[in-house]
Design an enzyme around this catalytic site. Structure first.
Site, PDB file in Angstrom:
ATOM      1  N   ASP A 284     -23.253 -19.618 -17.627  1.00 37.40           N
ATOM      2  CA  ASP A 284     -23.608 -20.946 -18.122  1.00 37.40           C
ATOM      3  C   ASP A 284     -22.340 -21.805 -18.038  1.00 37.40           C
ATOM      4  O   ASP A 284     -21.252 -21.322 -17.716  1.00 37.40           O
ATOM      5  CB  ASP A 284     -24.177 -20.874 -19.544  1.00 37.40           C
TER       6      ASP A 284
HETATM    7  C1  NOJ Z   1     -25.660 -25.707 -20.289  1.00 36.64           C
HETATM    8  C2  NOJ Z   1     -27.012 -25.220 -20.687  1.00 36.64           C
HETATM    9  O1  NOJ Z   1     -26.891 -24.206 -21.655  1.00 36.64           O
HETATM   10  C3  NOJ Z   1     -27.844 -24.681 -19.534  1.00 36.64           C
HETATM   11  O2  NOJ Z   1     -29.153 -24.496 -19.980  1.00 36.64           O
HETATM   12  C4  NOJ Z   1     -27.804 -25.616 -18.359  1.00 36.64           C
HETATM   13  O3  NOJ Z   1     -28.576 -25.086 -17.308  1.00 36.64           O
HETATM   14  C5  NOJ Z   1     -26.366 -25.829 -17.945  1.00 36.64           C
HETATM   15  N1  NOJ Z   1     -25.624 -26.420 -19.045  1.00 36.64           N
HETATM   16  C6  NOJ Z   1     -26.254 -26.700 -16.710  1.00 36.64           C
HETATM   17  O4  NOJ Z   1     -26.571 -27.988 -17.013  1.00 36.64           O
END
Ligand code: NOJ
Length: 758
Positions: A284
């Protein structure tokens, strides 16, 4: 004996894991490419950046992106869209790097691309797998028409704590429902062939257990035993893997003390060796770097940990880019380990058809013709109306007559910016239909007068935090008292009051946890004042989570929960309020009476001291102040008509392994409207080797029953549905008695038993 067998299996796993580090690609084109790549080029493929200027979904933005692409230091981009911009980026990669390896273009297409559907929690309340799959298909068609080939969805984290703002992004609390929805979404995004220009690679997230963060605080510690993991929290991720999902995103939280992004047990032993996942794993947003504050060492150390754990791509953090070469030189990792990660990413690019044509998803004409079409919008309207849950309908206030005199009030009644819901970064609120507009369109004969009545909240400090992506909570110049008075003034000469109340979009979603999930004080005051008029009152509730509304529930009113309904919000709400569609949504997350009951979910265990009665009893497992039961149970949702369940029967009293049990029930529509409903099957395992939940969802069917009609519904159970992970984590069905409950929610009363025999 068993233990020895387990050790042998672990040993074989480890051996296999070492071997697989040197595995060659089965795709000759990919292997040929790998054979030519330098260490730097391989490391470059593991780097995922977001250039900013487009859609911001995290706290930092990558720098020098163009330079890095040209230097072969980027495997993919996310957060930008549009064939023009993406073509430029792809040209940088294809024309300026030695091996011309195309980029992946990722995005968060969580509930629709530009045609925004209801938030996922809302969509799940439709219990309509065909509809959900089609919504994913529409999203994929639009996103790929705009150049995106990789989607950071579905989010399948089981959530049993509505304080957690991200409960909005998933399918609620239940592993069975979560699993079938996960499969439907993966099918919808990926289609049958990833190399088609309207299918995209799906990324299941957030692996794993992200929804179980302590106290509902985002990014917080997760501490969970394996039995709960395997039986309650892991099934939806596994279902996505079984459906062939091409990528997995590791979560921010720790799992058994090791952050998911560096957790070898999770990313390799479980995901690859036990479940057979063959795609790639992306972190993430900076979750690799976040292992530093988690307490696991410096950037080089955590990058080694992550790579060795099975992480293939580093989102934004650039830990891989900046430290892996050094770690190879210092012999802390091998080039083979980097090559393995690189191979998995290249294989995904190959499957997407990017090596055949790097510009496959970049046709300008598609972007013009296939996005936000009237057909897609019409479908979004259908999906939204199917996601609404009728929580209460005192005196059959709903549906309203289309020629009523209506006072349409509340801070969300004429709000455009709060219709799409959280995590709709590719949508645009300017395309959304407000409730006021929807009412006028659907009921042109009605006399509709509007007043805001209250701010979403009068707490300007909270409003500032919520308005981080733009004004969602606008503080009115008029005083709260004056606003309430205006609402009362128009209510006086109306037949009915419809108050559209609840949360602004950014009151749920990422980093939007709350300890108080009741309606804001400003709105509670408005509702009390409206209720005191004695006029029929409808509350249209918008939120990204279950709320605590015991006071409002006691009022003689109608309550329609609409979540955040997406781009067609106003039309869809009007369709249901005026009876063009009879609501059929059923809750997929339990609504507590108060926050003290959280975590709350339907598949609870009995405990050694159950209290089967309503009232409190000393030395039983209950509270002094509220009953154990929730305000609204899982699976609950009313209709404008009534459904009666009878004649539950099983085709066998004894089930042998491998056989299928047929369950039949009669459902009669005894009310005055045609309607859809969800027939739900819950299973109780009476005695087993680990404490069983009292009942668990194991099947359902959404059916349409015409007024006065009676339908026989058949559901089935197989041995697989009887299985659970025992304390050796074997997936088994144990012989003995099971009880089948069938009905319209998780309190289903009809019950029949059967025995599983050897
Ligand atoms: C953080 C989030 O937790 C995740 O769900 C998302 O896909 C990513 N950022 C990318 O934007």
């Amino acid at each position: 004996m068993r233990f020895a067998k387990f050790r042998l299996i672990t040993l074989l796993f480890c051996l296999f894991s070492t071997l697989s580090a040197q595995e060659k690609s089965t795709i000759p084109e990919v292997q040929a490419l790998l054979d030519q790549m330098t260490l730097d080029e391989k490391i470059g493929q593991l780097n995922l950046l977001t250039p900013g200027g487009g859609i911001l979904t995290g706290s930092v933005v990558s720098k020098d992106v163009e330079k890095k692409i040209k230097a072969g230091q980027v495997g993919g981009l996310f957060g930008i869209s549009g064939p023009d911009k993406l073509r430029l980026a792809q040209e940088l990669a294809v024309n300026h790097t030695r091996l011309k390896i195309p980029l992946l273009f990722g995005s968060d297409v969580i509930h629709g691309y530009k045609t925004t559907f209801p938030i996922p929690l809302g969509m799940s309340c439709s219990w309509d797998l065909g509809l959900i799959e089609k919504a994913a298909r529409v999203a994929a068609t639009e996103a790929t028409a705009d150049g995106i080939n990789w989607n950071f969805s579905p989010m399948v984290d089981i959530a049993r704590d509505p304080r957690w703002g991200r409960i909005a992004e998933g399918a609620g609390e239940d592993p069975y429902l979560g699993s079938v929805i996960a499969k439907a979404m993966v099918r919808g995004y990926q289609g049958a062939d990833l190399s088609e220009n309207n299918t995209m690679l799906s990324c299941v997230k957030h692996f794993a257990l992200y929804g179980a963060s302590q106290a509902g605080r985002d990014y917080h510690t997760v501490d969970m035993g394996r039995i709960a993991m395997f039986n309650q929290y892991l099934p939806p991720y596994k279902a996505a893997v079984d459906a062939g999902v091409g990528s997995v995103m590791s979560s921010f939280n720790d799992v058994d003390g090791i952050p998911a992004t560096g957790n070898k047990w999770l990313l390799t032993d479980l995901l690859r060796l036990r479940w057979g996942f063959e795609g790639f794993v992306v972190s993430d947003y900076t979750s690799l770097n976040e292992m530093i504050p988690h307490g696991l060492g410096n950037l080089q150390a955590v990058s080694i940990l992550a790579l060795k754990a099975g992480l293939d791509m580093d989102m934004v953090g650039e830990g891989f880019l900046t430290t892996l070469k050094k770690s190879v030189e210092e012999k802390k990792i091998s080039e083979g380990e980097i090559e393995q990660a690189c191979r998995r990413i290249l294989e995904a690019k190959y499957k997407l058809g990017l090596f055949d044509d790097p510009y496959r998803y970049l046709e300008e004409s598609r972007a013009k013709n296939e996005i936000l079409t009237s057909e897609n919008r019409e479908f979004a309207r259908t999906v939204a109306s199917r996601s609404f849950v009728l929580l209460k309908n005192y005196n059959d206030i709903l549906p309203l007559k289309k020629n009523s005199r209506i006072a349409l009030v509340g801070p969300l009644a004429d709000s455009r910016e709060n219709m799409l819901g959280t995590w709709a970064p590719t949508g645009d609120a300017k395309w959304a239909i407000t409730v006021l507009e929807g009412f006028k369109k659907v009921a042109p004969q009605a006399s509709i007068r509007h007043a805001k009545g209250a701010n979403i909240t009068d707490d300007s400090v909270l409003a500032k935090k919520v308005n981080v992506f733009g004004p969602r909570i606008v503080m009115d110049k008029r005083s709260p008292v004056k606003m309430v008075q205006e609402a009362l003034d128009i209510a006086k000469s109306s037949d009915v009051i419809v108050a559209v109340v609840g949360e602004a979009t950014e009151m749920s979603g990422e980093a939007a946890s709350l300890t108080d999930i009741s309606l804001p004080k400003s709105q509670k005051k408005l509702i009390r004042a409206l209720a005191s008029t004695g006029k029929p009152l409808v509350l249209v509730l918008m939120s990204g989570r279950p709320l605590t509304i015991p006071e409002e529930y006691e009022m003689p009113i109608a309550l329609l929960q609409v979540w955040h309904p997406g781009v067609e919000a106003g039309h869809a709400i009007a369709d249901v309020v005026f009876g063009n569609y009879n609501p059929s949504g059923k809750l997929t997350a339990t609504w507590p009476r108060n926050v003290g009951q959280i975590p709350i979910y339907h598949s609870v265990k009995n405990t050694g001291r159950p209290n089967p009665k309503e009232g409190y009893e000393k030395f039983k497992s209950n509270y002094l102040d509220v009953p154990n039961t929730p305000l609204f149970p899982f699976g609950y949702g009313l209709s404008y008509t009534n459904f009666e369940y009878s004649n539950l029967r099983l085709d066998k009293e004894q089930l042998k392994r491998g056989q299928t049990l047929q369950i039949k029930v009669t459902v009669k529509n005894t009310g005055n409207y045609d309607g859809e409903t969800v027939v739900q099957l819950y299973l109780g395992d009476v005695v087993r080797s680990i404490t069983p939940p009292k009942r668990q969802l194991k099947g359902f069917k959404k059916i349409m029953v015409k007024k006065g009609e009676e339908k026989e519904v058949t559901l089935t159970l197989t041995e697989n549905d009887l299985k659970f992970y025992n304390n050796k984590l074997e997936f088994v069905a144990e012989p003995g008695e099971f009880v089948v409950h069938v009905g319209g929610d998780s309190n289903a009363q009809l019950a029949r038993s059967f025995i599983l025999v050897e």
